[in-house]
Design an enzyme around this catalytic site. Structure first.
Site, PDB file in Angstrom:
ATOM      1  N   ASP A 123      -8.441   3.100   1.394  1.00 39.80           N
ATOM      2  CA  ASP A 123      -7.486   3.419   2.339  1.00 39.80           C
ATOM      3  C   ASP A 123      -8.175   3.874   3.717  1.00 39.80           C
ATOM      4  OD1 ASP A 123      -5.730   4.268   4.155  1.00 39.80           O
ATOM      5  OD2 ASP A 123      -4.513   5.596   2.540  1.00 39.80           O
ATOM      6  N   ASN A 143       2.480   1.531   4.401  1.00 49.82           N
ATOM      7  CA  ASN A 143       2.585   0.295   4.911  1.00 49.82           C
ATOM      8  C   ASN A 143       2.219   0.463   6.342  1.00 49.82           C
ATOM      9  OD1 ASN A 143       5.546  -1.666   5.501  1.00 49.82           O
ATOM     10  ND2 ASN A 143       3.288  -2.502   5.041  1.00 49.82           N
ATOM     11  N   CYS A 145       0.763  -1.176  -0.111  1.00 48.68           N
ATOM     12  CA  CYS A 145      -0.034  -0.059   0.022  1.00 48.68           C
ATOM     13  C   CYS A 145       0.902   1.298  -0.018  1.00 48.68           C
ATOM     14  CB  CYS A 145      -1.032   0.144   1.226  1.00 48.68           C
ATOM     15  SG  CYS A 145      -0.294   0.094   2.746  1.00 48.68           S
ATOM     16  N   CYS A 188      -1.401   0.688   7.167  1.00 47.70           N
ATOM     17  CA  CYS A 188      -2.907   0.041   7.328  1.00 47.70           C
ATOM     18  C   CYS A 188      -3.021  -0.880   6.566  1.00 47.70           C
ATOM     19  CB  CYS A 188      -3.797   1.271   7.031  1.00 47.70           C
ATOM     20  SG  CYS A 188      -3.719   2.974   8.104  1.00 47.70           S
ATOM     21  N   ARG A 189      -3.489  -0.873   5.320  1.00 46.35           N
ATOM     22  CA  ARG A 189      -3.895  -1.908   4.576  1.00 46.35           C
ATOM     23  C   ARG A 189      -2.900  -3.024   4.244  1.00 46.35           C
ATOM     24  NH1 ARG A 189      -5.304   1.693  -0.499  1.00 46.35           N
ATOM     25  NH2 ARG A 189      -3.471   2.693   0.420  1.00 46.35           N
ATOM     26  N   SER A 190      -1.772  -2.785   3.810  1.00 42.97           N
ATOM     27  CA  SER A 190      -0.874  -3.975   3.556  1.00 42.97           C
ATOM     28  C   SER A 190      -0.179  -4.693   4.804  1.00 42.97           C
ATOM     29  CB  SER A 190       0.613  -3.592   2.742  1.00 42.97           C
ATOM     30  OG  SER A 190       1.148  -2.372   3.289  1.00 42.97           O
TER      31      SER A 190
END
Length: 154
Positions: free
Chosen positions: A123, A10, A7, A12-14
């Site tokens: 996001d 690095n 993301c 939140c999402r990934s």
């Protein structure tokens, strides 16, 4: 098989995808055959722990993110990993720009590979709690589909 989730920062999402997928891989007894990592296309948060809200919501579902640390994608990742999965179109475009010509890694959008009704993980950083829950919902479903895909390759 080596999988990298990417993301922007690095945080939140990934890292959420890394932790969720790792949990599913361990439950399947495949942790010795599937290597999992995450990174960001930006360098803003290098060395930092994931966003506290990501940690909080993931923990409620049994996923541990606290030990993860943000890092930026590097050129070596394109040879070190078999599959690099971006969380959204912008990060996929950045990865395509960073990718060395001789790279062997396959690049794709994480959700686009599967019929989940959308192709990008939104996001949650600037939104409310429901955004973090939504990310977890999407990542859990996509991770299960990814695990099934990889089992077919092993």
């Amino acid at each position: 098989m080596k999988v990298l989730f990417v993301c922007l920062g690095n945080i939140c999402r990934s890292p959420t995808a890394e932790a969720v997928f790792r949990h599913q891989v361990q439950a399947a007894g495949l942790e010795r055959r599937i290597h999992i990592d995450s990174a960001g296309t930006a360098d803003w948060h290098q060395g930092k722990a994931p966003d506290s809200r990501s940690c909080q919501f993931a923990s409620r579902r049994g996923y541990a993110l606290e030990s993860l640390r943000a890092r930026q994608v590097c050129p070596e990742d394109f040879d070190r990993f078999d599959l690099i999965l971006a969380m959204d179109h912008d990060n996929l475009a950045r990865l395509q720009q960073l990718r060395p010509a001789s790279a062997r890694a396959e690049l794709d959008l994480f959700l686009k590979r599967y019929d989940l009704g959308c192709d990008a993980v939104p996001d949650p950083y600037y939104g409310g709690d429901d955004g973090f829950e939504h990310v977890l919902d999407l990542v859990e479903r996509a991770s299960a589909a990814l695990l099934a895909e990889i089992k077919g390759r092993l």
